[in-house]
Each structure stands twice: as C-alpha cells, then as structure tokens.
Design a protein around this motif. Structure first.
Motif, PDB file in Angstrom:
ATOM      1  N   GLY A 131       0.817  -1.207   0.000  1.00 20.32           N
ATOM      2  CA  GLY A 131       0.000   0.000   0.000  1.00 20.32           C
ATOM      3  C   GLY A 131       0.849   1.254   0.000  1.00 20.32           C
ATOM      4  O   GLY A 131       0.536   2.231  -0.701  1.00 20.32           O
ATOM      5  N   VAL A 132       1.933   1.259   0.767  1.00 20.47           N
ATOM      6  CA  VAL A 132       2.825   2.416   0.776  1.00 20.47           C
ATOM      7  C   VAL A 132       3.429   2.640  -0.607  1.00 20.47           C
ATOM      8  O   VAL A 132       3.578   3.779  -1.064  1.00 20.47           O
ATOM      9  N   GLY A 133       3.752   1.544  -1.294  1.00 19.27           N
ATOM     10  CA  GLY A 133       4.273   1.674  -2.643  1.00 19.27           C
ATOM     11  C   GLY A 133       3.300   2.381  -3.573  1.00 19.27           C
ATOM     12  O   GLY A 133       3.692   3.208  -4.402  1.00 19.27           O
ATOM     13  N   LEU A 134       2.011   2.072  -3.432  1.00 18.25           N
ATOM     14  CA  LEU A 134       1.002   2.752  -4.253  1.00 18.25           C
ATOM     15  C   LEU A 134       0.881   4.228  -3.892  1.00 18.25           C
ATOM     16  O   LEU A 134       0.600   5.066  -4.758  1.00 18.25           O
ATOM     17  N   ILE A 135       1.078   4.540  -2.612  1.00 16.90           N
ATOM     18  CA  ILE A 135       0.970   5.939  -2.173  1.00 16.90           C
ATOM     19  C   ILE A 135       2.194   6.742  -2.613  1.00 16.90           C
ATOM     20  O   ILE A 135       2.081   7.855  -3.122  1.00 16.90           O
ATOM     21  N   VAL A 136       3.382   6.166  -2.426  1.00 18.93           N
ATOM     22  CA  VAL A 136       4.614   6.877  -2.775  1.00 18.93           C
ATOM     23  C   VAL A 136       4.817   6.919  -4.280  1.00 18.93           C
ATOM     24  O   VAL A 136       5.286   7.915  -4.827  1.00 18.93           O
ATOM     25  N   GLN A 137       4.493   5.813  -4.958  1.00 16.99           N
ATOM     26  CA  GLN A 137       4.627   5.703  -6.418  1.00 16.99           C
ATOM     27  C   GLN A 137       6.040   6.079  -6.880  1.00 16.99           C
ATOM     28  O   GLN A 137       6.228   7.035  -7.639  1.00 16.99           O
ATOM     29  N   GLY A 153      -3.913   2.568  -1.926  1.00 14.55           N
ATOM     30  CA  GLY A 153      -2.807   2.311  -1.015  1.00 14.55           C
ATOM     31  C   GLY A 153      -3.242   2.377   0.437  1.00 14.55           C
ATOM     32  O   GLY A 153      -2.840   1.556   1.260  1.00 14.55           O
ATOM     33  N   PHE A 154      -4.093   3.357   0.757  1.00 12.11           N
ATOM     34  CA  PHE A 154      -4.605   3.479   2.125  1.00 12.11           C
ATOM     35  C   PHE A 154      -5.413   2.248   2.506  1.00 12.11           C
ATOM     36  O   PHE A 154      -5.302   1.738   3.629  1.00 12.11           O
ATOM     37  N   VAL A 155      -6.224   1.751   1.584  1.00 10.71           N
ATOM     38  CA  VAL A 155      -7.028   0.556   1.850  1.00 10.71           C
ATOM     39  C   VAL A 155      -6.117  -0.635   2.137  1.00 10.71           C
ATOM     40  O   VAL A 155      -6.372  -1.427   3.062  1.00 10.71           O
ATOM     41  N   LEU A 156      -5.022  -0.762   1.373  1.00 13.16           N
ATOM     42  CA  LEU A 156      -4.095  -1.876   1.599  1.00 13.16           C
ATOM     43  C   LEU A 156      -3.367  -1.738   2.934  1.00 13.16           C
ATOM     44  O   LEU A 156      -3.168  -2.737   3.643  1.00 13.16           O
TER      45      LEU A 156
END
Length: 304
Positions: free
Chosen positions: A133-139, A275-278
C-alpha cells in the motif's frame, strides 16, 4: 463515561489530528519546517508539563527507566516528526496523513528485535500488504528515486518509522512515570533536538512572512492538535485500551483529506486511496486477534 461521550471524544480527536495536516501545510508557506515543528512541541510541552504539575504528584523523571523512555520518546517519537514537516513542503496534507497509517505496521516490525515479539505467517502477510500500500501511495520511479514527490513522501515514511521506533523504545524502557508528564518531557526533549537541527540547518524565520495565518496555524498545532489532543487521547487510552485508540489513526486521514480538499484545494488520486485501503488491510491482519477479541470471537492460539 457514557457511550455518547466516548464517541464524541473519539470524533473530536480525529478532527483535531486530521486538521493538523492542513495546518502544517499552511504554516509551511512562511515558517521554516524544522523550526516550525520545534515551536509546535515547545508550546505543547509547556502546557502538558504545567498540567502535570497540577495533576500528578511525581511528575519529574528520575528513575533510569523513566529517563530512557523520555530520551527515546523525545528523539524518535517527537523529534522524528521533523521529517513530516520537511516532507509536507510538497506532499499534500491528505497524502501525508494517509502515510501515518503505516505506523502500527512498522511498530509491529520494530517489536520483533526490540521486544522479542514474533509474527505469524498471516502477520507477515499483513506487513507485506501494508508496504505494498505504501508503494502505491509513494509511487516511486525506479530509475530516479529523487524525482517528483518521491523523496518527500519517503521522508514521511521515515517519520512513520521514527515514530514507531519511539513508541517501542518507550515500551521497552518500561517507564513508571505517568503518561501526562512522560509525554510532556518527551515533547520538551524533542523540541530541543529540533531546535538544534534547525539551527544547524541555518533556518531563520523571516519577520515579513510571519503573519496571523502562520501564527494561527502554529497555535492550533501546539495547543489544540497536540496538548489538548493528547489529553483526550490519554482519556481514550485509559478507558478503552491501545487497540481502540489506534483505530483513530484510520479516521484521521479521512478528516485530513476532506480538510485538504476543502481548505487547500488538494486532490487525492485513486492509487493513493487504494494504497490506504491496503495499509488498513495490513493492519487488520497484524491485529486480527485484537479485532477478534473486540468483537467477541476467538482466533485460537498463536502470535499476532
């Protein structure tokens, strides 16, 4: 406390902490980030220690374990938030708040080497999902980790790691000092550390940029989002325990995101929401036994 009062306190705390993220963004328009963070904790430390003098008999840390807890909390739990202020110079307040959901996940990981705790297979999967999820947020851009907002977002991830480490170090120290003076002294130490780093970085506030808006943001953060908010948090923690108190962290990003959209015209992308959901799902797996206990089910034996 009545159930209605409990809910009201829970929601009030989420609002106070949620609005702290746009308040940081507003203050950063004119205040140097590390000095801004230091001043926030200066104000809160003075208020919390004043309350401790009135309400607590033994409010001075003298035992070795209390001093260790204050040092660990001050350097990592408090001063580590300077990374949040640095990151929020470019990262939207809602995204910064969403990244705070990583704190419980990282806390569980720090507890392995420092507290001797273990993760089961599902707990490990929960941690992995949280970091996905952090990976999706940071991208991040694999070819250039310093491109765009990647580096500032990683600074906020670093802040989450520092805050989580500070919490575990306090638990490891096993302080006997009550929470109110413990947090007050930690904020005083953290503020002094931030002042030292700010001075070393050559930060100097510009008098022509410091106005009512930035001062208002600072006072809101120091008085309402820190001193008053922590006193409310203590009451919830004492009444309901750490698990229910931790759930506030998953309401705060919603408040922060709405406040950022309305007050600062920010936008949050679909990948950030996913990302937050994950991250929340990872927390659910890590804390599944506490969740099961809270709703009256049993998960059997085994480590979380």
């Amino acid at each position: 406390m009545s159930r209605n009062r409990d809910v009201a306190m829970f929601l009030l705390l989420a609002v106070l902490w949620g609005f702290s993220f746009p308040a940081i963004s507003i203050g950063l328009e004119s205040l140097p980030p590390l000095l801004f963070a230091a001043a926030r904790y200066d104000i809160a430390a003075l208020l919390l220690l004043a309350a401790a003098v009135v309400r607590v008999d033994n409010w001075r840390p003298t035992a070795r374990n209390d001093l260790a807890a204050v040092a660990g909390g001050g350097v990592f739990l408090i001063a580590g938030n300077g990374l949040l202020f640095l990151g929020q110079q470019t990262v939207p307040s809602g995204v910064a708040a969403i990244l705070q959901g990583l704190v419980p996940v990282i806390t569980a990981l720090w507890a392995i080497p420092l507290l001797g705790e273990r993760l089961s297979g599902l707990g490990t999967a929960g941690a992995a999902i949280g970091f996905l999820g952090v990976g999706l947020i940071v991208q991040p851009d694999p070819g250039n980790l310093l491109a765009g907002d990647t580096a500032p977002r990683l600074l906020i991830v670093g802040q989450a790691c520092s805050v989580a480490l500070g919490g575990v170090l306090i638990q490891r120290a096993g302080p006997t000092l009550e929470q109110l003076p413990l947090v007050g002294w930690s904020m005083l130490v953290g503020g002094l550390v931030l002042h030292a780093v700010s001075f070393g970085a050559g930060e100097v506030p510009s008098a022509d940029l410091v106005g009512p808006v930035s001062v208002g943001a600072l006072l809101y953060l120091g008085v309402f989002a820190t001193a008053i908010a922590f006193m409310i948090y203590f009451a919830i923690l004492e009444e309901h325990g750490a698990f229910e108190a931790a759930l506030i962290g998953y309401l705060v990003p919603i408040v922060a995101t709405i406040a950022g959209v309305v007050l600062l015209d920010e936008s949050i992308g679909a990948l950030t929401v996913a990302g937050f959901v994950l991250v929340a799902a990872g927390f659910g797996l890590l804390k599944r036994r506490a969740i099961a206990d809270a709703v009256g089910f049993s998960t059997g034996v085994g480590s979380p």
